[in-house]
Design a protein around this motif. Structure first.
Motif, mmCIF file in Angstrom:
data_model
loop_
_atom_site.group_PDB
_atom_site.id
_atom_site.type_symbol
_atom_site.label_atom_id
_atom_site.label_comp_id
_atom_site.label_asym_id
_atom_site.label_seq_id
_atom_site.Cartn_x
_atom_site.Cartn_y
_atom_site.Cartn_z
ATOM 1 N N ASN A 52 15.421 91.774 33.799
ATOM 2 C CA ASN A 52 14.979 92.911 34.602
ATOM 3 C C ASN A 52 15.196 92.677 36.093
ATOM 4 O OD1 ASN A 52 14.031 94.286 32.305
ATOM 5 N ND2 ASN A 52 12.060 93.236 32.401
ATOM 6 N N THR A 53 14.981 91.427 36.533
ATOM 7 C CA THR A 53 15.025 91.147 37.963
ATOM 8 C C THR A 53 16.362 90.577 38.439
ATOM 9 O OG1 THR A 53 14.051 88.955 37.574
ATOM 10 C CG2 THR A 53 12.541 90.765 38.056
ATOM 11 N N LEU A 54 17.042 89.807 37.579
ATOM 12 C CA LEU A 54 18.304 89.156 37.962
ATOM 13 C C LEU A 54 19.322 89.275 36.821
ATOM 14 C CD1 LEU A 54 16.721 85.916 39.426
ATOM 15 C CD2 LEU A 54 17.945 87.622 40.780
ATOM 16 N N PRO A 55 19.681 90.499 36.430
ATOM 17 C CA PRO A 55 20.572 90.657 35.273
ATOM 18 C C PRO A 55 21.919 89.964 35.434
ATOM 19 C CG PRO A 55 20.369 92.719 36.509
ATOM 20 C CD PRO A 55 19.327 91.787 37.040
ATOM 21 N N ALA A 56 22.416 89.882 36.674
ATOM 22 C CA ALA A 56 23.728 89.268 36.901
ATOM 23 C C ALA A 56 23.688 87.750 36.759
ATOM 24 C CB ALA A 56 24.255 89.645 38.286
ATOM 25 N N ARG A 57 22.496 87.165 36.794
ATOM 26 C CA ARG A 57 22.374 85.710 36.690
ATOM 27 C C ARG A 57 21.609 85.303 35.422
ATOM 28 N NH1 ARG A 57 23.866 83.170 41.519
ATOM 29 N NH2 ARG A 57 24.139 81.396 40.126
ATOM 30 N N THR A 58 21.712 86.129 34.391
ATOM 31 C CA THR A 58 21.042 85.852 33.122
ATOM 32 C C THR A 58 22.076 85.694 32.019
ATOM 33 O OG1 THR A 58 19.157 87.193 33.836
ATOM 34 C CG2 THR A 58 19.270 86.646 31.500
ATOM 35 N N GLY A 59 21.919 84.664 31.209
ATOM 36 C CA GLY A 59 22.858 84.414 30.121
ATOM 37 C C GLY A 59 22.570 85.256 28.895
ATOM 38 N N VAL A 60 23.392 85.052 27.875
ATOM 39 C CA VAL A 60 23.270 85.772 26.609
ATOM 40 C C VAL A 60 23.177 84.754 25.480
ATOM 41 C CG1 VAL A 60 24.415 87.340 24.990
ATOM 42 C CG2 VAL A 60 24.578 87.754 27.453
ATOM 43 N N ARG A 61 22.239 84.965 24.579
ATOM 44 C CA ARG A 61 22.139 84.143 23.374
ATOM 45 C C ARG A 61 22.419 85.068 22.197
ATOM 46 N NH1 ARG A 61 19.109 79.433 22.818
ATOM 47 N NH2 ARG A 61 17.780 80.013 24.558
ATOM 48 N N TYR A 126 25.274 81.421 20.005
ATOM 49 C CA TYR A 126 25.879 80.846 21.201
ATOM 50 C C TYR A 126 25.038 81.235 22.409
ATOM 51 C CZ TYR A 126 30.041 80.771 18.156
ATOM 52 O OH TYR A 126 30.915 80.579 17.123
ATOM 53 N N PHE A 127 24.982 80.345 23.396
ATOM 54 C CA PHE A 127 24.279 80.613 24.651
ATOM 55 C C PHE A 127 25.320 80.506 25.752
ATOM 56 C CE2 PHE A 127 20.111 79.404 27.113
ATOM 57 C CZ PHE A 127 20.086 80.678 27.655
ATOM 58 N N TYR A 128 25.638 81.608 26.410
ATOM 59 C CA TYR A 128 26.736 81.643 27.368
ATOM 60 C C TYR A 128 26.463 82.707 28.419
ATOM 61 C CZ TYR A 128 27.979 85.682 24.498
ATOM 62 O OH TYR A 128 27.931 86.889 23.810
ATOM 63 N N ASP A 129 27.331 82.781 29.411
ATOM 64 C CA ASP A 129 27.187 83.838 30.406
ATOM 65 C C ASP A 129 28.550 84.413 30.771
ATOM 66 O OD1 ASP A 129 28.380 82.052 32.139
ATOM 67 O OD2 ASP A 129 26.722 81.973 33.561
ATOM 68 N N GLY A 188 18.854 74.849 29.643
ATOM 69 C CA GLY A 188 19.896 74.057 28.997
ATOM 70 C C GLY A 188 20.438 74.690 27.728
ATOM 71 N N ARG A 189 21.417 74.000 27.133
ATOM 72 C CA ARG A 189 21.963 74.424 25.842
ATOM 73 C C ARG A 189 22.582 73.211 25.156
ATOM 74 N NH1 ARG A 189 27.378 77.852 27.543
ATOM 75 N NH2 ARG A 189 28.699 76.069 28.032
#
Length: 398
Positions: A52-61, A126-129, A188-189
Motif C-alpha cells: 500500500n505504501t511502497l508498491p514499487a519496492r515490494t517483491g512478489v511471492r 518464488y520470491f522475486y521483484d 531474505g529468500r
C-alpha cells in the motif's frame, strides 16, 4: 549496528493467527500457556502494508512467475502467440529459479531429449521483484535470436540443438542481479537449487507472545435462514470459533550492515526501508477473523534502540512470570512496569556491552500508567511515532 523494536500491543478478543485446528495459535513460556502470533503472520502483514505504501519496492511471492516473465518479454517478440510466450516464460523461470533442465531430459539410451511436461504454475513459491524481471528481459533482448529458437520451429523441422539449449540456460542461470525490493532485503529468500541467489534476511522477527497467561475461549454462533417460516424452529447453520484477548510482546531486530549490503549500499534506500518497516510494524495487523472480531488495536507502548553491537537482546524474559492486572493498574501498565524493570537489570549488568547509540520510547497516556512505571526508560521518551521516525532518520544520516 542494529535496530531493535520492542512493542506492547493489547489486543481485544480476536483470532488473528490460527493453527491447523482453526484455533488461535499458542505456546508455553515460563511454564504457562501464552497466546501467540507467528513471525510468518507478522511479516506477511508488514509486506501487505508495503504494497500500500511502497508498491514499487515490494517483491512478489508467487507460483506464477512464468506468466509475469511472458508479459515482460511480449514487446520483444511481436506477433508471437500468448502460448509461445508462456512456454518461453516457463523455460526461463525454471532456469532462473530452479536450475532444472526445463527443455527436457536425456533419455537413458542416449536418444533425443524427451519433452518434459511443463506447467504455467510452478510447484514452488518464488520470491522475486520487478528489477530481476528487468534483468532477465535485458539478457533476452541481447540474445534475442538464441531465445527465438525456444519458441520457433526451425525450417528443417528439427529441434533446437543441444548446444543452443545449454547456451541460453547458461545466460539465464548466470544472472546475478540482487532484488531491490525492501521486503526481500529485510526478510531474505532461500533457493535450494541456486545458493548464489539466496539472500540472508537482515530482519529477524520473533513470534509475538502474550505477557499474560492465555485463556482460550469459544464463541458459539448460529446463522438464521432468512427464508425460514415463522413456525419453523432451529438454526440454518451453527458452529464455534476460538478466540482470546491478550497483551502481546513483539520483538524484531534489523541488522543494518546486512540490510545495506542487500540494498546495494544505497543509504537512502536503507533509511527508507527501516522507516517503512518500523511504521508498518505499528500500523499493520494480521487479518485473521477480523470480519468477526475487528480487533484493530495499535501498540500501546514502544521502545526502539539503535545499538553499535551485533548481539541482539530480546526482552521477552521480562514476562517469564505472567503479568496480571490489579485494581490499581491494568495489564498494559503492569507489562510496561515489568519491561522497565527487566531493562534496568539488563542495563546495570551489561551496560558496557549494550553499545547503545540512541533510544526512543513512547507510551499511550492512560490514567493507570505513571512515569515511575518506566523510570529506566524515561530518558528515551519521545512524543510520537513521527518524532521516533525522525530521530532514527537523523541517526542513520550521520
Amino acid at each position: 549496528m542494529i535496530i531493535e523494536l520492542h512493542l506492547l500491543q493489547n489486543v481485544a478478543p480476536s483470532c488473528l493467527n490460527r493453527d491447523d485446528a482453526n484455533a488461535p495459535k499458542d505456546c508455553e513460556f515460563g511454564g504457562y500457556r501464552r497466546a501467540r502470533i507467528s513471525s510468518q503472520c507478522i511479516k506477511r502483514s508488514v509486506r501487505e502494508e508495503f504494497k500500500n505504501t511502497l508498491p514499487a519496492r515490494t517483491g512478489v511471492r508467487s507460483k506464477k512467475a512464468a506468466s509475469q516473465i511472458a508479459e515482460k518479454l511480449a514487446p520483444l517478440f511481436p506477433g508471437k502467440s500468448a502460448d509461445d510466450l508462456t512456454q518461453l516464460g516457463i523455460y526461463i523461470s525454471k532456469a532462473y529459479f530452479e536450475k532444472k533442465d526445463a527443455g527436457g531430459k536425456k533419455s537413458d539410451d542416449g536418444g533425443d531429449d524427451k519433452k518434459t511436461e511443463l506447467s504455467e504454475k510452478s510447484d514452488v513459491l518464488y520470491f522475486y521483484d520487478d528489477s530481476e524481471l528487468e534483468l532477465i528481459k535485458n539478457e533476452v533482448a541481447a540474445n534475442k535470436e538464441l531465445f527465438l529458437k525456444i519458441i520457433e520451429k526451425p525450417a528443417d523441422g528439427k529441434k533446437a540443438k543441444k548446444d543452443d539449449k545449454a547456451e541460453w540456460r547458461d545466460i539465464i542461470e548466470k544472472i546475478k542481479g540482487k532484488p531491490a525490493s525492501y521486503d526481500i532485503a529485510l526478510f531474505g529468500r532461500m533457493m535450494a537449487s541456486f545458493p548464489d541467489k539466496n539472500i540472508d534476511g537482515s530482519c529477524q522477527v520473533a513470534h509475538a507472545i502474550s505477557t499474560n497467561r492465555a485463556s482460550m475461549e469459544f464463541d458459539f454462533y448460529t446463522a438464521v435462514d432468512d427464508l425460514q417460516k415463522n413456525d419453523e424452529s432451529g438454526a440454518g447453520m451453527m458452529g464455534t470459533v476460538g478466540f482470546n484477548s491478550s497483551c502481546f510482546y513483539r520483538y524484531s531486530v534489523i541488522h543494518l550492515d546486512r540490510l545495506k549490503e542487500n540494498l546495494k549500499n544505497d543509504n537512502d534506500s536503507v533509511k527508507e526501508a527501516v522507516k517503512a518497516y518500523i511504521e508498518a510494524s505499528f500500523t499493520a495487523m494480521p487479518t485473521g477473523k477480523q470480519n468477526s472480531f475487528a480487533a484493530h488495536n495499535p501498540p500501546s507502548f514502544a521502545f526502539v534502540t539503535i545499538r553499535e553491537s551485533n548481539t541482539p537482546w530480546s526482552l521477552a524474559n521480562a514476562f517469564e512470570k505472567p503479568v496480571k492486572p490489579t485494581h490499581q493498574k491494568g495489564l498494559v501498565a503492569n507489562s510496561v512496569k515489568e519491561l522497565n524493570s527487566y531493562w534496568a537489570s539488563l542495563n546495570s549488568i551489561y551496560n558496557s556491552r549494550l553499545g547503545l547509540k540512541a533510544g526512543y520510547m513512547f507510551a499511550l497516556p492512560t490514567p493507570d500508567l505513571e512515569e515511575s512505571d518506566y523510570s529506566a526508560l524515561s530518558g528515551y521518551k519521545t512524543e510520537s511515532l513521527d518524532t521516533l521516525l525522525s530521530g532514527i532518520d537523523s541517526v542513520l544520516s550521520n
